[in-house]
Design a protein around this motif. Structure first.
Motif, PDB file in Angstrom:
ATOM      1  N   LYS A 156      -7.184   0.642  29.645  1.00  0.00           N
ATOM      2  CA  LYS A 156      -7.076   1.949  28.559  1.00  0.00           C
ATOM      3  C   LYS A 156      -7.222   2.906  28.521  1.00  0.00           C
ATOM      4  O   LYS A 156      -8.198   3.237  28.953  1.00  0.00           O
ATOM      5  N   PRO A 157      -6.343   4.009  29.088  1.00  0.00           N
ATOM      6  CA  PRO A 157      -6.875   5.138  29.412  1.00  0.00           C
ATOM      7  C   PRO A 157      -7.602   6.134  28.028  1.00  0.00           C
ATOM      8  O   PRO A 157      -7.054   5.939  27.093  1.00  0.00           O
ATOM      9  N   SER A 158      -7.694   7.547  28.383  1.00  0.00           N
ATOM     10  CA  SER A 158      -8.233   7.576  27.282  1.00  0.00           C
ATOM     11  C   SER A 158      -7.415   8.927  27.091  1.00  0.00           C
ATOM     12  O   SER A 158      -5.920   9.118  27.482  1.00  0.00           O
TER      13      SER A 158
END
Length: 71
Positions: free
Chosen positions: A5-7
């Protein structure tokens, strides 16, 4: 396997870096076409080609007809 889950601002930061690198790459590159298409150089090259063409016509004329005249 865990899902990545990317920022929240990951895409924004990456795209800003891509735009910066693209601008830096285009700023450093001097294309030969831009030099040739500049106003003065185009006319100088055209005039030079015209003079060389005329010189070539004289050269062909004298190589063909000068030996016939000399006889």
């Amino acid at each position: 396997m865990k899902e990545f889950k990317p920022s929240d601002n990951f895409i924004f930061r990456v795209m800003n870096e891509v735009r910066k690198s693209e601008k830096a790459g285009h700023a450093d590159a001097v294309l030969p076409g831009t030099l040739i298409l500049s106003g003065g150089l185009r006319y100088v090259m055209s005039a030079g080609a015209l003079l060389l063409g005329i010189w070539n016509l004289f050269r062909i004329y004298f190589s063909v007809f000068a030996p016939a005249i000399c006889r």
